[in-house]
Write an enzyme that holds these catalytic residues in place. Structure first.
Site, PDB file in Angstrom:
ATOM      1  N   VAL A   1      -2.184   4.955  -3.309  1.00  0.00           N
ATOM      2  CA  VAL A   1      -2.985   6.201  -2.707  1.00  0.00           C
ATOM      3  C   VAL A   1      -2.189   7.436  -2.832  1.00  0.00           C
ATOM      4  O   VAL A   1      -1.119   7.419  -1.727  1.00  0.00           O
ATOM      5  CB  VAL A   1      -3.642   5.800  -1.373  1.00  0.00           C
ATOM      6  CG1 VAL A   1      -4.489   6.743  -0.919  1.00  0.00           C
ATOM      7  CG2 VAL A   1      -4.635   4.657  -1.461  1.00  0.00           C
TER       8      VAL A   1
ATOM      9  N   LEU B   1       0.806  -1.086   0.126  1.00  0.00           N
ATOM     10  CA  LEU B   1       0.122  -0.021  -0.107  1.00  0.00           C
ATOM     11  C   LEU B   1       0.966   1.342   0.050  1.00  0.00           C
ATOM     12  O   LEU B   1       0.918   1.913   0.974  1.00  0.00           O
ATOM     13  CB  LEU B   1      -1.058   0.087   1.200  1.00  0.00           C
ATOM     14  CG  LEU B   1      -1.898   1.075   1.441  1.00  0.00           C
ATOM     15  CD1 LEU B   1      -2.934   1.412   0.254  1.00  0.00           C
ATOM     16  CD2 LEU B   1      -2.744   0.858   2.734  1.00  0.00           C
ATOM     17  N   PRO B   2       1.597   1.565  -1.215  1.00  0.00           N
ATOM     18  CA  PRO B   2       2.358   2.594  -1.084  1.00  0.00           C
ATOM     19  C   PRO B   2       1.468   4.023  -1.217  1.00  0.00           C
ATOM     20  O   PRO B   2       0.392   3.938  -1.856  1.00  0.00           O
ATOM     21  CB  PRO B   2       3.206   2.704  -2.403  1.00  0.00           C
ATOM     22  CG  PRO B   2       2.603   1.469  -3.313  1.00  0.00           C
ATOM     23  CD  PRO B   2       1.781   0.770  -2.251  1.00  0.00           C
ATOM     24  N   HIS B   3       1.838   5.043  -0.293  1.00  0.00           N
ATOM     25  CA  HIS B   3       0.918   5.961  -0.252  1.00  0.00           C
ATOM     26  C   HIS B   3       1.659   7.363   0.295  1.00  0.00           C
ATOM     27  O   HIS B   3       2.880   7.134   0.787  1.00  0.00           O
ATOM     28  CB  HIS B   3      -0.157   5.983   0.789  1.00  0.00           C
ATOM     29  CG  HIS B   3       0.567   5.336   2.187  1.00  0.00           C
ATOM     30  ND1 HIS B   3       0.820   4.025   2.711  1.00  0.00           N
ATOM     31  CD2 HIS B   3       0.785   6.175   3.372  1.00  0.00           C
ATOM     32  CE1 HIS B   3       1.229   3.846   3.824  1.00  0.00           C
ATOM     33  NE2 HIS B   3       1.263   5.277   4.364  1.00  0.00           N
ATOM     34  N   ALA B   4       1.222   8.654  -0.029  1.00  0.00           N
ATOM     35  CA  ALA B   4       1.661   9.833   0.374  1.00  0.00           C
ATOM     36  C   ALA B   4       0.669  10.887   0.245  1.00  0.00           C
ATOM     37  O   ALA B   4      -0.248  10.735  -0.643  1.00  0.00           O
ATOM     38  CB  ALA B   4       2.971  10.040  -0.676  1.00  0.00           C
TER      39      ALA B   4
END
Length: 158
Positions: free
Chosen positions: A102, A64-67
């Protein structure tokens, strides 16, 4: 926010073939930049910066890579199914083949943590990851996300 609301269209489901985590983040940054009209470099730096804090792999082959990013006018979510699992520094040691990207506007962070939580809740202990891996098309994957939302709604009522 319903899980399917984050991924409202078939274009939000990709099939990618990166060789490693770095290449995956580059592919995701390029895709996000095209959709958001934002700098690919800035998106990649945000994703890499988050990964430096610790891997966003959830386990069970899911990441779930997110920033949160300044300058975004709306959230973006993309589901990527990888052609071959890649190393992602997961705690359980499993290679990743399902990726939920996301990106969220920094200036409007309301909803960011609930959105991440909704994704995690939908994937935990359910058959959804297995079904997403077997989906024959982006449309089928999107349909599975919608069905997961309906199941979550039903479980909350019961």
């Amino acid at each position: 926010m319903a899980l399917a609301d984050l991924f409202p269209a078939e274009e939000d489901v990709l099939r990618l073939g990166p060789a490693n985590k770095a290449e995956l983040l580059e592919l995701l940054a390029t895709e996000a930049a095209e959709r958001l009209g934002h700098s690919r470099k800035d998106i990649l730096e945000a994703l890499e910066g988050r990964e430096k804090l610790g891997s966003t792999a959830l386990g069970r082959g899911i990441a779930l890579p997110h920033a949160r990013m300044a300058g975004l006018d709306r959230p973006l979510a993309v589901l990527a199914r990888l052609e071959q699992p890649i190393e992602f520094e997961a705690r359980d040691g499993e290679r990743v083949d399902l990726v939920f990207l996301v990106l969220w506007p920094e200036q409007n962070s309301e909803g960011f943590l609930p959105a991440l939580s909704d994704i995690c809740r939908s994937l935990r202990g359910s058959q959804l990851p297995r079904r997403l891996r077997k989906a024959g098309s982006a449309a089928e994957a999107l349909s599975l996300l919608r069905a997961a939302d309906q199941a979550d709604d039903h479980n909350e009522e019961g």
